[in-house]
Design a protein around this motif. Structure first.
Motif, short mmCIF file in Angstrom:
data_model
loop_
_atom_site.label_atom_id
_atom_site.label_comp_id
_atom_site.label_asym_id
_atom_site.label_seq_id
_atom_site.Cartn_x
_atom_site.Cartn_y
_atom_site.Cartn_z
N LEU A 106 0.82 -1.21 0.00
CA LEU A 106 0.00 0.00 0.00
C LEU A 106 0.86 1.26 0.00
O LEU A 106 0.52 2.25 -0.67
CB LEU A 106 -0.94 -0.01 1.20
CG LEU A 106 -2.06 -1.05 1.16
CD1 LEU A 106 -2.89 -1.00 2.44
CD2 LEU A 106 -2.95 -0.85 -0.06
N GLU A 107 1.95 1.24 0.72
CA GLU A 107 2.84 2.41 0.72
C GLU A 107 3.43 2.65 -0.66
O GLU A 107 3.52 3.79 -1.12
CB GLU A 107 3.96 2.22 1.74
CG GLU A 107 4.87 3.43 1.86
CD GLU A 107 5.91 3.29 2.95
OE1 GLU A 107 6.51 4.32 3.33
OE2 GLU A 107 6.13 2.16 3.43
N LEU A 108 3.82 1.57 -1.33
CA LEU A 108 4.35 1.69 -2.69
C LEU A 108 3.30 2.31 -3.62
O LEU A 108 3.60 3.24 -4.38
CB LEU A 108 4.76 0.31 -3.21
CG LEU A 108 5.26 0.25 -4.66
CD1 LEU A 108 6.57 1.02 -4.81
CD2 LEU A 108 5.43 -1.20 -5.10
N LEU A 109 2.07 1.82 -3.54
CA LEU A 109 1.02 2.34 -4.40
C LEU A 109 0.63 3.77 -4.02
O LEU A 109 0.37 4.60 -4.89
CB LEU A 109 -0.20 1.43 -4.35
CG LEU A 109 0.01 0.02 -4.93
CD1 LEU A 109 -1.25 -0.81 -4.75
CD2 LEU A 109 0.40 0.09 -6.40
N TYR A 110 0.59 4.05 -2.74
CA TYR A 110 0.25 5.41 -2.30
C TYR A 110 1.25 6.43 -2.85
O TYR A 110 0.86 7.52 -3.30
CB TYR A 110 0.23 5.47 -0.77
CG TYR A 110 -0.03 6.85 -0.23
CD1 TYR A 110 -1.32 7.39 -0.26
CD2 TYR A 110 1.00 7.63 0.28
CE1 TYR A 110 -1.57 8.68 0.22
CE2 TYR A 110 0.77 8.91 0.76
CZ TYR A 110 -0.53 9.43 0.73
OH TYR A 110 -0.76 10.70 1.20
N ASN A 111 2.52 6.05 -2.86
CA ASN A 111 3.57 6.97 -3.31
C ASN A 111 3.72 7.01 -4.83
O ASN A 111 4.07 8.06 -5.38
CB ASN A 111 4.91 6.59 -2.68
CG ASN A 111 4.96 6.87 -1.20
OD1 ASN A 111 4.38 7.84 -0.72
ND2 ASN A 111 5.64 6.01 -0.45
N GLU A 112 3.47 5.89 -5.50
CA GLU A 112 3.82 5.79 -6.91
C GLU A 112 2.63 5.62 -7.86
O GLU A 112 2.77 5.86 -9.06
CB GLU A 112 4.80 4.61 -7.12
CG GLU A 112 6.07 4.69 -6.30
CD GLU A 112 6.96 5.86 -6.69
OE1 GLU A 112 6.79 6.38 -7.81
OE2 GLU A 112 7.81 6.26 -5.87
N ASN A 113 1.50 5.18 -7.35
CA ASN A 113 0.31 5.01 -8.20
C ASN A 113 -0.92 5.32 -7.35
O ASN A 113 -1.66 4.42 -6.95
CB ASN A 113 0.24 3.59 -8.77
CG ASN A 113 -0.84 3.44 -9.84
OD1 ASN A 113 -1.78 4.22 -9.90
ND2 ASN A 113 -0.71 2.42 -10.68
N HIS A 114 -1.09 6.60 -7.07
CA HIS A 114 -2.12 7.00 -6.11
C HIS A 114 -3.52 6.67 -6.62
O HIS A 114 -4.43 6.36 -5.83
CB HIS A 114 -2.02 8.49 -5.81
CG HIS A 114 -2.80 8.90 -4.60
ND1 HIS A 114 -2.37 8.66 -3.32
CD2 HIS A 114 -4.02 9.49 -4.48
CE1 HIS A 114 -3.26 9.10 -2.46
NE2 HIS A 114 -4.27 9.61 -3.13
N LYS A 115 -3.71 6.69 -7.93
CA LYS A 115 -5.03 6.36 -8.48
C LYS A 115 -5.41 4.92 -8.14
O LYS A 115 -6.55 4.65 -7.74
CB LYS A 115 -5.02 6.56 -10.00
CG LYS A 115 -6.36 6.27 -10.66
CD LYS A 115 -6.29 6.52 -12.16
CE LYS A 115 -7.63 6.21 -12.82
NZ LYS A 115 -7.57 6.44 -14.30
N LEU A 116 -4.46 4.00 -8.29
CA LEU A 116 -4.73 2.60 -7.95
C LEU A 116 -4.93 2.45 -6.45
O LEU A 116 -5.83 1.73 -6.00
CB LEU A 116 -3.58 1.72 -8.43
CG LEU A 116 -3.69 0.22 -8.12
CD1 LEU A 116 -5.00 -0.37 -8.62
CD2 LEU A 116 -2.50 -0.54 -8.72
#
Length: 204
Positions: free
Chosen positions: A159-169
């Motif tokens: 979730l941290e990876l997605l929050y930082n790098e793919n916020h839409k996902l």
């Protein structure tokens, strides 16, 4: 292990070695049927063959996961966690690309089986969610309570990876995990899985 299974394992090991010995291993992998890649992984072990999974196309990867993650009508949490550990241990570019190509329903199911999401995009000032006992929030909008403590580090890493790098996902996953029903998610995900497998000539 009977003789037939031994031959299959030896054959898969030989195929794997031929791929690694090739001057263009990625091209060789991408020319294989997805089920052939899956069979190699099954025979020689995921840890020993994960590198060829990383060489697969997104389309091949989806089919491989269709074969690997499901236990009859439901996803296997244990198998999903095992694969996710290796995916997140790879380069972040690979992990981000793969996560963006996996069915959204599958990722939401993983979250539904491991945590509870509260808050959301509505006005949460004064909402009961603000007064609940939450474990974490990345943005003061969505609040997380871990239900499967043994998997908390891995889920938070994703979730941290997605929050930082793919916020839409990330946002789509949060909304889905908060609002969607597991039964409906599994029905949709299973339907997508079946269609892909049938396109590959795989009927279960």
């Amino acid at each position: 292990m009977n003789s037939e299974n031994l031959v299959e394992v030896l054959t898969s090991k030989k195929k794997l070695q031929m791929i690694f010995d090739s001057p263009a291993p990625e091209r060789v992998v991408q020319e294989l049927a997805a089920i052939e890649i899956y069979q190699i992984i099954e025979d020689v072990g995921l840890e020993n063959s994960f590198e060829i999974f990383q060489m697969a196309t997104p389309e091949q990867a989806r089919v491989i996961l269709d074969l690997a993650l499901w236990d009859e009508w439901s996803i296997s949490l244990d198998e999903t966690i095992k694969w996710l550990e290796l995916i997140l241990s790879a380069e972040s570019e690979f992990a981000l690309s793969l996560l963006s190509h996996i069915d959204l329903e599958l990722l939401i199911l993983l979250l539904k089986k491991t945590l509870i999401v509260g808050g959301g995009v509505a006005d949460i000032i004064g909402s009961e969610d603000l007064h609940d006992d939450w474990d974490h929030t990345f943005d003061e909008v969505f609040f997380l309570r871990i239900e499967a403590e043994e998997h908390s580090d891995l889920i938070m890493k994703m979730l941290e990876l997605l929050y930082n790098e793919n916020h839409k996902l990330y946002r789509s996953l949060m909304l889905g995990a908060e609002c969607e029903l597991i039964t409906e998610l599994e029905e949709s995900a299973y339907r997508f899985r079946t269609a892909r497998l049938e396109d590959e000539g795989i009927y279960e």
